[in-house]
Design a protein around this motif. Structure first.
Motif, PDB file in Angstrom:
ATOM      1  N   GLY A 294       2.474  -3.189 -10.471  1.00  0.00           N
ATOM      2  CA  GLY A 294       1.465  -2.348  -9.833  1.00  0.00           C
ATOM      3  C   GLY A 294       1.859  -0.893  -9.905  1.00  0.00           C
ATOM      4  O   GLY A 294       3.055  -0.566  -9.848  1.00  0.00           O
ATOM      5  N   LEU A 295       0.877  -0.025 -10.059  1.00  0.00           N
ATOM      6  CA  LEU A 295       1.115   1.420 -10.090  1.00  0.00           C
ATOM      7  C   LEU A 295       0.319   2.100  -8.996  1.00  0.00           C
ATOM      8  O   LEU A 295      -0.826   1.724  -8.709  1.00  0.00           O
ATOM      9  N   HIS A 296       0.916   3.131  -8.398  1.00  0.00           N
ATOM     10  CA  HIS A 296       0.152   4.034  -7.547  1.00  0.00           C
ATOM     11  C   HIS A 296       0.157   5.395  -8.214  1.00  0.00           C
ATOM     12  O   HIS A 296       1.224   5.936  -8.527  1.00  0.00           O
TER      13      HIS A 296
ATOM     14  N   LEU B  42       1.668  -2.337  -2.327  1.00  0.00           N
ATOM     15  CA  LEU B  42       0.846  -1.574  -3.253  1.00  0.00           C
ATOM     16  C   LEU B  42      -0.474  -1.223  -2.581  1.00  0.00           C
ATOM     17  O   LEU B  42      -1.187  -2.112  -2.108  1.00  0.00           O
ATOM     18  N   PRO B  43      -0.840   0.064  -2.518  1.00  0.00           N
ATOM     19  CA  PRO B  43      -2.147   0.422  -1.963  1.00  0.00           C
ATOM     20  C   PRO B  43      -3.270  -0.316  -2.689  1.00  0.00           C
ATOM     21  O   PRO B  43      -3.283  -0.376  -3.909  1.00  0.00           O
TER      22      PRO B  43
ATOM     23  N   PHE C 225      -1.142  -9.356  -4.196  1.00  0.00           N
ATOM     24  CA  PHE C 225       0.035  -8.691  -4.751  1.00  0.00           C
ATOM     25  C   PHE C 225       1.092  -8.613  -3.653  1.00  0.00           C
ATOM     26  O   PHE C 225       0.926  -7.923  -2.650  1.00  0.00           O
ATOM     27  N   THR C 226       2.202  -9.315  -3.863  1.00  0.00           N
ATOM     28  CA  THR C 226       3.309  -9.305  -2.913  1.00  0.00           C
ATOM     29  C   THR C 226       4.502  -8.631  -3.565  1.00  0.00           C
ATOM     30  O   THR C 226       5.030  -9.110  -4.568  1.00  0.00           O
TER      31      THR C 226
ATOM     32  N   LYS D 174       4.544   5.541  -7.823  1.00  0.00           N
ATOM     33  CA  LYS D 174       5.212   4.291  -7.456  1.00  0.00           C
ATOM     34  C   LYS D 174       5.000   3.234  -8.536  1.00  0.00           C
ATOM     35  O   LYS D 174       3.921   3.162  -9.138  1.00  0.00           O
ATOM     36  N   VAL D 175       6.037   2.428  -8.754  1.00  0.00           N
ATOM     37  CA  VAL D 175       5.943   1.265  -9.633  1.00  0.00           C
ATOM     38  C   VAL D 175       6.475   0.077  -8.848  1.00  0.00           C
ATOM     39  O   VAL D 175       7.621   0.078  -8.386  1.00  0.00           O
TER      40      VAL D 175
END
Length: 246
Positions: A192-194, A138-139, A145-146, A105-106
């Protein structure tokens, strides 16, 4: 009347050799070449087909999970100016100790800098994502972070559509390059990255860092600088040889 005997006079005249003449020609051509390269590299990027770009990295989330802390440096992105739009290239450079890990995810915490999202722009590798405006959290992102834009790997085929090691995802938005880079530097705009498939089946999340952004050097600028150093060294060696020969 007797003629006076003329005494022979030896006069040494140093005539330039063909080698010195060739060296002079080389010098003139070299100086002209460096000047040309410098002039071209100093021209506006748009005039020579080069788009301004800035590179960024990702950092661990303070207080979050730790399984992926050692791999934060494997993920980065750059932003490329495309006139009325900006292109984000999301990279996974890979890591031999976590060869299966991939970005699934990005997410973007935007605050109004971006619009008109387009996914899969000049991807590198077997990469395919779907998404756009959305609020997928984002986990470990927490309240800091919204999510305004969310992109997830396509389903089906296992993990193959995620950003594996050596692959890149391209995401384009309408936006002003200078404003976007400034917002990334201050943290007003965040990515954000997952990441999944870490060792032992773990996953982790990362947020873009504001501490180590850098402008991407233009290739012609680096070429001109390298040429100048190379020519300078060559001329110094030739001058030293000539002085020893005299």
């Amino acid at each position: 009347m007797k003629e006076k005997n003329l005494l022979p006079v030896n006069i040494k005249i140093k005539v330039s050799t063909m080698k010195s003449q060739l060296n002079l020609v080389k010098y003139i051509l070299a100086v002209a070449g460096v000047a040309t390269l410098s002039a071209v590299s100093a021209a506006p990027a748009s005039a020579i087909g080069l788009a301004p770009a800035s590179a960024f990295s990702f950092a661990n989330i303070v207080g979050g999970d730790t399984p992926g802390d050692a791999y934060a440096n494997s993920f980065s992105f750059d932003v490329i100016d495309q006139g009325s739009s900006v292109l984000f290239n999301i990279f996974n450079s890979g890591n031999p100790t976590a060869s299966d890990m991939f970005i699934s995810k990005v997410l973007f915490d935007d605050n109004g800098y971006l619009s008109n999202a387009v996914a899969n722009v000049a991807n590198i590798g077997n990469v395919a994502f779907t998404g756009g405006a959305g609020n997928d959290q984002l986990p470990q992102g927490g309240n800091g972070f919204t999510t305004d834009y969310a992109f997830s790997r396509n389903t089906g085929g296992g993990n193959k559509w995620g950003i594996q090691g050596g692959e890149t995802l391209g995401l384009s938005f309408t936006g002003n390059y200078a404003n976007v880079v400034s917002a990334l530097n201050t943290g007003a705009l965040k990515l954000g990255l997952h990441v999944q498939a870490l060792p032992n089946g773990a996953s982790d999340s990362y947020i873009s860092s504001t501490s180590n952004t850098e402008a991407t050097p233009e290739p012609l600028t680096m070429l001109a600088a390298g040429a100048a150093v190379g020519f300078g060294t060559m001329f110094k060696k030739q001058r030293d040889r000539a002085q020893k020969a005299e």
